[in-house]
Design a protein around this motif. Structure first.
Motif, PDB file in Angstrom:
ATOM      1  N   THR A 115      -1.305   5.975   7.579  1.00 49.56           N
ATOM      2  CA  THR A 115      -1.778   5.432   6.302  1.00 49.56           C
ATOM      3  C   THR A 115      -0.655   4.686   5.599  1.00 49.56           C
ATOM      4  OG1 THR A 115      -3.448   7.164   6.083  1.00 49.56           O
ATOM      5  CG2 THR A 115      -2.772   6.031   4.064  1.00 49.56           C
ATOM      6  N   GLY A 116       0.545   5.249   5.608  1.00 48.62           N
ATOM      7  CA  GLY A 116       1.690   4.595   4.984  1.00 48.62           C
ATOM      8  C   GLY A 116       1.962   3.217   5.567  1.00 48.62           C
ATOM      9  N   ARG A 117       1.868   3.106   6.888  1.00 50.50           N
ATOM     10  CA  ARG A 117       2.086   1.803   7.532  1.00 50.50           C
ATOM     11  C   ARG A 117       1.014   0.803   7.112  1.00 50.50           C
ATOM     12  NH1 ARG A 117       3.407   5.077  12.113  1.00 50.50           N
ATOM     13  NH2 ARG A 117       1.333   4.737  12.968  1.00 50.50           N
ATOM     14  N   ARG A 118      -0.222   1.253   7.028  1.00 50.36           N
ATOM     15  CA  ARG A 118      -1.312   0.345   6.641  1.00 50.36           C
ATOM     16  C   ARG A 118      -1.193  -0.050   5.166  1.00 50.36           C
ATOM     17  NH1 ARG A 118      -6.033   1.036  10.556  1.00 50.36           N
ATOM     18  NH2 ARG A 118      -5.047   2.202  12.221  1.00 50.36           N
TER      19      ARG A 118
ATOM     20  N   ARG B 290       4.247   8.233  -2.025  1.00 55.28           N
ATOM     21  CA  ARG B 290       3.822   9.170  -0.980  1.00 55.28           C
ATOM     22  C   ARG B 290       4.241  10.594  -1.313  1.00 55.28           C
ATOM     23  NH1 ARG B 290       5.056   7.437   5.105  1.00 55.28           N
ATOM     24  NH2 ARG B 290       4.424   5.525   4.111  1.00 55.28           N
ATOM     25  N   SER B 291       3.386  11.555  -0.973  1.00 54.29           N
ATOM     26  CA  SER B 291       3.657  12.992  -1.116  1.00 54.29           C
ATOM     27  C   SER B 291       4.112  13.339  -2.527  1.00 54.29           C
ATOM     28  CB  SER B 291       4.703  13.452  -0.089  1.00 54.29           C
ATOM     29  OG  SER B 291       4.216  13.272   1.208  1.00 54.29           O
ATOM     30  N   ARG B 292       3.194  13.252  -3.467  1.00 54.47           N
ATOM     31  CA  ARG B 292       3.519  13.525  -4.864  1.00 54.47           C
ATOM     32  C   ARG B 292       2.978  14.891  -5.264  1.00 54.47           C
ATOM     33  NH1 ARG B 292       7.393   9.912  -5.228  1.00 54.47           N
ATOM     34  NH2 ARG B 292       7.497  10.270  -7.453  1.00 54.47           N
ATOM     35  N   ALA B 293       3.858  15.719  -5.827  1.00 48.98           N
ATOM     36  CA  ALA B 293       3.492  17.074  -6.256  1.00 48.98           C
ATOM     37  C   ALA B 293       2.710  17.015  -7.568  1.00 48.98           C
ATOM     38  CB  ALA B 293       4.747  17.909  -6.446  1.00 48.98           C
ATOM     39  N   ILE B 294       1.750  17.906  -7.693  1.00 43.21           N
ATOM     40  CA  ILE B 294       1.011  18.048  -8.938  1.00 43.21           C
ATOM     41  C   ILE B 294       1.678  19.168  -9.719  1.00 43.21           C
ATOM     42  CG2 ILE B 294      -1.203  18.648  -9.980  1.00 43.21           C
ATOM     43  CD1 ILE B 294      -2.537  17.439  -7.468  1.00 43.21           C
ATOM     44  N   PRO B 295       2.271  18.856 -10.888  1.00 47.20           N
ATOM     45  CA  PRO B 295       2.983  19.873 -11.656  1.00 47.20           C
ATOM     46  C   PRO B 295       2.100  21.092 -11.956  1.00 47.20           C
ATOM     47  CG  PRO B 295       3.434  17.701 -12.542  1.00 47.20           C
ATOM     48  CD  PRO B 295       2.341  17.542 -11.518  1.00 47.20           C
TER      49      PRO B 295
ATOM     50  N   ASP C 166      -1.338  13.114  -1.004  1.00 50.49           N
ATOM     51  CA  ASP C 166      -0.747  12.432   0.156  1.00 50.49           C
ATOM     52  C   ASP C 166      -0.226  11.051  -0.230  1.00 50.49           C
ATOM     53  OD1 ASP C 166      -1.398  14.614   1.718  1.00 50.49           O
ATOM     54  OD2 ASP C 166      -3.137  13.659   2.648  1.00 50.49           O
ATOM     55  N   HIS C 167      -1.071  10.255  -0.897  1.00 56.52           N
ATOM     56  CA  HIS C 167      -0.691   8.897  -1.287  1.00 56.52           C
ATOM     57  C   HIS C 167      -1.315   8.600  -2.648  1.00 56.52           C
ATOM     58  CE1 HIS C 167       0.335   8.060   2.938  1.00 56.52           C
ATOM     59  NE2 HIS C 167      -0.746   8.771   3.194  1.00 56.52           N
ATOM     60  N   LEU C 168      -0.503   8.197  -3.603  1.00 57.16           N
ATOM     61  CA  LEU C 168      -1.015   7.664  -4.854  1.00 57.16           C
ATOM     62  C   LEU C 168      -0.873   6.150  -4.729  1.00 57.16           C
ATOM     63  CD1 LEU C 168      -2.092   8.646  -7.638  1.00 57.16           C
ATOM     64  CD2 LEU C 168       0.142   8.019  -8.531  1.00 57.16           C
ATOM     65  N   VAL C 169      -2.004   5.462  -4.738  1.00 53.92           N
ATOM     66  CA  VAL C 169      -2.030   4.022  -4.497  1.00 53.92           C
ATOM     67  C   VAL C 169      -2.393   3.323  -5.801  1.00 53.92           C
ATOM     68  CG1 VAL C 169      -3.042   2.178  -3.117  1.00 53.92           C
ATOM     69  CG2 VAL C 169      -2.748   4.449  -2.118  1.00 53.92           C
ATOM     70  N   ILE C 170      -1.569   2.345  -6.199  1.00 56.33           N
ATOM     71  CA  ILE C 170      -1.762   1.621  -7.454  1.00 56.33           C
ATOM     72  C   ILE C 170      -1.789   0.137  -7.132  1.00 56.33           C
ATOM     73  CG2 ILE C 170      -0.878   1.243  -9.790  1.00 56.33           C
ATOM     74  CD1 ILE C 170       0.946   3.842  -9.050  1.00 56.33           C
ATOM     75  N   GLY C 171      -2.801  -0.550  -7.632  1.00 61.66           N
ATOM     76  CA  GLY C 171      -2.899  -1.978  -7.350  1.00 61.66           C
ATOM     77  C   GLY C 171      -3.982  -2.637  -8.171  1.00 61.66           C
ATOM     78  N   PRO C 172      -4.293  -3.874  -7.861  1.00 58.41           N
ATOM     79  CA  PRO C 172      -5.288  -4.627  -8.627  1.00 58.41           C
ATOM     80  C   PRO C 172      -6.649  -3.921  -8.721  1.00 58.41           C
ATOM     81  CG  PRO C 172      -4.172  -6.061  -7.080  1.00 58.41           C
ATOM     82  CD  PRO C 172      -3.726  -4.670  -6.778  1.00 58.41           C
ATOM     83  N   GLY C 173      -6.997  -3.140  -7.697  1.00 61.11           N
ATOM     84  CA  GLY C 173      -8.285  -2.448  -7.672  1.00 61.11           C
ATOM     85  C   GLY C 173      -8.302  -1.143  -8.428  1.00 61.11           C
ATOM     86  N   GLY C 174      -7.163  -0.707  -8.980  1.00 63.90           N
ATOM     87  CA  GLY C 174      -7.111   0.543  -9.733  1.00 63.90           C
ATOM     88  C   GLY C 174      -6.095   1.509  -9.167  1.00 63.90           C
ATOM     89  N   VAL C 175      -6.287   2.782  -9.497  1.00 57.70           N
ATOM     90  CA  VAL C 175      -5.377   3.848  -9.076  1.00 57.70           C
ATOM     91  C   VAL C 175      -6.187   4.846  -8.245  1.00 57.70           C
ATOM     92  CG1 VAL C 175      -3.710   5.585  -9.840  1.00 57.70           C
ATOM     93  CG2 VAL C 175      -4.090   3.535 -11.234  1.00 57.70           C
TER      94      VAL C 175
END
Length: 165
Positions: free
Chosen positions: A6-9, A22-27, A34-43
């Motif tokens: 997924t990271g490569r894609r 990648r790999s973000r802990a929830i406090p 696994d992946h927090l993706v941010i871009g034109p389409g949203g979060v």
């Protein structure tokens, strides 16, 4: 291996305005996005899964997901919970409502649909990942996020959702 694929894609989506944490802990929990993706389409809180290719994937009544005889209801609920936690953390950090959408990308078995929204989670095959995010940018209600908004959310997310240890 699913996270690496997924990271490569996702890396290939950088020219289209997407960034990934990648790999973000929830406090306050042991859970990891696994992946927090941010871009034109949203979060998006993206869950990467590698499943046994010998077992079929199917959906029942539009809300239930099965891998062979095994219900994946708990995984869908967990993906929604992770997105809700990320929504709360980012909204608090930025002082405005940020919606994080849950999504699940599956590697291994054939997925008999393009994108299915099951119990509020978009579920699709890993090979459709780039097309999914490019389409999200075109169809986002409320307009696309611009480069400045993406960067602001990216900076806030890096602080609000620390790297998993």
């Amino acid at each position: 291996s699913a996270q690496r694929r997924t990271g490569r894609r996702l890396f290939l989506l950088r020219p289209h305005g997407y960034v990934e944490l990648r790999s973000r802990a929830i406090p306050g929990s042991d859970a990891v996005i696994d992946h927090l993706v941010i871009g034109p389409g949203g979060v998006f809180a993206l869950d990467s899964e590698r499943w046994d290719r010998r077992l079929p994937v199917r959906s029942v009544t539009g809300d239930l997901l099965y891998h062979g005889p095994f219900s994946q209801k708990a995984r869908l609920e967990h993906a929604r919970w992770e997105a809700a936690q990320a929504t709360a953390q980012l909204s608090n950090a930025l002082g405005e409502k940020i919606t994080v959408r849950p999504a699940m990308v599956i590697y291994g078995p054939t997925i008999p649909w393009i994108v299915a929204s099951l119990n509020g989670v978009d579920v699709f095959s890993g090979k459709r990942l780039r097309k999914y995010f490019r389409r999200q940018a075109r169809t986002r209600r409320g307009g696309q996020l611009d480069a400045e908004q993406v960067e602001d959310i990216h900076i806030a997310a890096a602080v609000a959702l620390p790297p998993a240890r």
